[in-house]
Design a protein around this motif. Structure first.
Motif, PDB file in Angstrom:
ATOM      1  N   PHE A  60      -1.072   1.865  -3.255  1.00 13.18           N
ATOM      2  CA  PHE A  60      -0.190   0.167  -3.143  1.00 13.18           C
ATOM      3  C   PHE A  60      -1.422  -0.624  -2.486  1.00 13.18           C
ATOM      4  O   PHE A  60      -2.170  -0.815  -1.603  1.00 13.18           O
ATOM      5  N   LEU A  61      -2.295  -1.475  -3.531  1.00 15.83           N
ATOM      6  CA  LEU A  61      -3.012  -2.569  -3.680  1.00 15.83           C
ATOM      7  C   LEU A  61      -2.133  -3.908  -3.490  1.00 15.83           C
ATOM      8  O   LEU A  61      -1.373  -4.881  -4.517  1.00 15.83           O
ATOM      9  N   ALA A  62      -3.047  -4.585  -2.619  1.00 18.41           N
ATOM     10  CA  ALA A  62      -2.431  -6.150  -1.536  1.00 18.41           C
ATOM     11  C   ALA A  62      -3.098  -6.737  -2.568  1.00 18.41           C
ATOM     12  O   ALA A  62      -4.698  -7.134  -1.490  1.00 18.41           O
ATOM     13  N   GLU A  99      -1.614 -10.172  -6.593  1.00 16.26           N
ATOM     14  CA  GLU A  99      -0.082  -9.843  -6.436  1.00 16.26           C
ATOM     15  C   GLU A  99      -0.221  -8.249  -6.104  1.00 16.26           C
ATOM     16  O   GLU A  99      -1.396  -7.772  -5.110  1.00 16.26           O
ATOM     17  N   ARG A 100       1.009  -7.109  -6.044  1.00 19.94           N
ATOM     18  CA  ARG A 100       0.791  -6.959  -4.638  1.00 19.94           C
ATOM     19  C   ARG A 100       1.190  -4.933  -5.737  1.00 19.94           C
ATOM     20  O   ARG A 100       2.357  -5.214  -6.536  1.00 19.94           O
ATOM     21  N   VAL A 101       1.255  -3.962  -6.028  1.00 16.85           N
ATOM     22  CA  VAL A 101       0.844  -3.393  -7.543  1.00 16.85           C
ATOM     23  C   VAL A 101       0.148  -1.987  -6.886  1.00 16.85           C
ATOM     24  O   VAL A 101      -0.109  -1.708  -6.036  1.00 16.85           O
ATOM     25  N   HIS A 102       0.746  -0.873  -7.193  1.00 16.68           N
ATOM     26  CA  HIS A 102       0.590   0.560  -7.885  1.00 16.68           C
ATOM     27  C   HIS A 102      -0.185   0.581  -8.838  1.00 16.68           C
ATOM     28  O   HIS A 102       0.275   0.613 -10.409  1.00 16.68           O
ATOM     29  N   LEU A 103      -1.256   1.782  -8.505  1.00 12.87           N
ATOM     30  CA  LEU A 103      -2.398   2.135  -9.557  1.00 12.87           C
ATOM     31  C   LEU A 103      -3.049   3.398  -8.858  1.00 12.87           C
ATOM     32  O   LEU A 103      -2.795   4.192  -7.657  1.00 12.87           O
ATOM     33  N   ARG A 104      -2.036   4.720  -9.731  1.00 14.05           N
ATOM     34  CA  ARG A 104      -2.146   5.942  -9.577  1.00 14.05           C
ATOM     35  C   ARG A 104      -3.749   6.701 -10.240  1.00 14.05           C
ATOM     36  O   ARG A 104      -3.296   6.691 -11.094  1.00 14.05           O
ATOM     37  N   THR A 105      -3.628   7.618  -9.442  1.00 16.89           N
ATOM     38  CA  THR A 105      -4.585   8.487 -10.459  1.00 16.89           C
ATOM     39  C   THR A 105      -4.137   9.942 -10.079  1.00 16.89           C
ATOM     40  O   THR A 105      -4.117  10.766  -9.581  1.00 16.89           O
ATOM     41  N   ALA A 208       8.221  -5.646  -8.960  1.00 23.94           N
ATOM     42  CA  ALA A 208       9.413  -6.070  -7.220  1.00 23.94           C
ATOM     43  C   ALA A 208      10.220  -5.611  -7.405  1.00 23.94           C
ATOM     44  O   ALA A 208      10.762  -5.540  -5.879  1.00 23.94           O
ATOM     45  N   VAL A 209      11.280  -3.990  -7.541  1.00 25.98           N
ATOM     46  CA  VAL A 209      11.431  -3.122  -7.358  1.00 25.98           C
ATOM     47  C   VAL A 209      10.686  -2.161  -6.238  1.00 25.98           C
ATOM     48  O   VAL A 209      11.006  -2.609  -4.902  1.00 25.98           O
ATOM     49  N   MET A 210       9.853  -2.216  -6.962  1.00 30.36           N
ATOM     50  CA  MET A 210       8.752  -0.879  -6.253  1.00 30.36           C
ATOM     51  C   MET A 210       7.879  -1.591  -4.592  1.00 30.36           C
ATOM     52  O   MET A 210       7.713  -0.726  -3.809  1.00 30.36           O
ATOM     53  N   PHE A 213      10.868  -1.660  -2.063  1.00 29.89           N
ATOM     54  CA  PHE A 213      10.359  -0.476  -1.660  1.00 29.89           C
ATOM     55  C   PHE A 213       9.564  -0.142  -0.696  1.00 29.89           C
ATOM     56  O   PHE A 213       9.779   0.322   0.534  1.00 29.89           O
ATOM     57  N   GLU A 214       8.617   0.011  -1.058  1.00 35.30           N
ATOM     58  CA  GLU A 214       7.101  -0.177   0.076  1.00 35.30           C
ATOM     59  C   GLU A 214       7.451  -1.373   1.499  1.00 35.30           C
ATOM     60  O   GLU A 214       7.076  -0.561   2.239  1.00 35.30           O
ATOM     61  N   GLU A 215       8.003  -2.349   1.042  1.00 39.10           N
ATOM     62  CA  GLU A 215       8.481  -2.894   2.635  1.00 39.10           C
ATOM     63  C   GLU A 215       9.374  -2.333   2.962  1.00 39.10           C
ATOM     64  O   GLU A 215       9.600  -1.910   4.475  1.00 39.10           O
TER      65      GLU A 215
END
Length: 317
Positions: A60-62, A99-105, A208-210, A213-215
């Protein structure tokens, strides 16, 4: 002189902390000893960063609000999923400011990141194309032609190899300046394409939902996640949250909550003194009250017992 360097990390937390202005929360999703490497190069206003991680993970990247940032998978074999979008080779993410995003490997990850001040990007793009390119309000997946993407990935990979093996070359101002110009020209060429992948509105809504969710998860430490209560708190139907989690994380909300908590225990075990610490005490500190079930869940994710992690901490002291 160009600022440059490379470093290796045996801890996901240390790897994340070394990224700098961006904040990255990293949660490993498979067993094994973590091994990460960061390679960086600062060419005036242009910053290049390459990350290599040997284990699959959810991040989770801010991002910082004052930089234009472009990220991508750095080779053809690397897996990278941005906000539920499986990135193809050559795809770029043009991130929104802050931006706040999820990056998955899902396996070994090799990724690249280029950042620069928005004013520099606008000036360079205007000089080269007559268009002033600025960061979008929300992140976009850009799909340049394969030729344009290779023209960016080629010098990017070359720059990283030079940092890792021939640092004295980049210390030459003429070499550094030529590399900066090559990267800027290729980057602008990639960002002028009209081919925007996926549905940016859907990505924006789900991101935005995610983020909410993280918060909400960050404020919780109970042993079990009440999904209905959490959905009421963040204002989304349970079906929507489950869909977003499947897209972004590859797992359910309750599974992700467990993986997050297990990663925190693992970090605490690795930091602990095995002469004085106990698995039971550390597990309870993280609100795992049923120790047998905790040990089973820990082994299922990390392929070893928590006591083994604690014993190995001795060798790192």
């Amino acid at each position: 002189m160009a600022e440059q360097g490379t470093a290796t990390f045996a801890s996901p937390d240390d790897f994340s902390a070394a990224i700098g202005a961006a904040r990255l929360d990293l949660f490993i999703t498979a067993g094994g000893d973590f091994n990460g490497r960061l390679t960086w190069l600062n060419l005036g206003g242009l910053h290049v960063l390459c990350g290599h991680e040997n284990l699959p993970r959810i991040g989770f990247l801010a991002l910082p609000p004052a930089q234009a940032i472009i990220s991508f998978a750095a080779n053809r074999e690397a897996s990278l999923t941005y906000c539920g979008v499986r990135m193809r080779f050559g795809d770029l993410v043009f991130h929104g400011l802050g931006e706040r995003v999820h990056l998955r490997t899902d396996e070994e990850g090799i990724w690249g990141l280029i950042s620069l001040p928005p004013a520099l990007l606008a000036a360079c793009s205007n000089a080269l194309t007559g268009q002033s390119i600025r960061p979008p309000l929300e992140g976009q997946v850009m799909r340049p032609t394969l030729g344009a993407a290779k023209n960016l990935l080629g010098p990017f990979s070359k720059a990283c190899r030079l940092v890792e093996s021939k640092r004295e070359l980049i210390s030459n101002p003429e070499v550094a300046r030529a590399l900066e110009h090559e990267l800027l020209y290729a980057l602008v060429n990639c960002l002028t394409v009209d081919n925007v992948g996926e549905n940016p509105r859907r990505i924006r809504r789900h991101a935005a939902v995610m983020g909410r969710f993280e918060e909400a998860l960050a404020a919780r430490n109970e042993p079990h996640l009440n999904v209905s209560e959490l959905c009421a708190a963040i204002g989304v139907p349970e079906r929507t949250l489950r869909q977003c989690c499947t897209e972004f994380l590859g797992m359910s909300p309750t599974r992700y909550y467990l993986v997050r908590r297990l990663n925190k225990v693992r970090a605490a075990l690795r930091r602990a003194d095995p002469e004085t610490a106990s698995v039971a005490a550390i597990a309870r500190d993280h609100h795992f009250l049923e120790l047998g079930r905790f040990a089973v869940a820990y082994r299922a994710v990390f392929h070893e017992m928590p006591s083994s992690t604690l014993r190995r901490a001795r060798t790192k002291m």
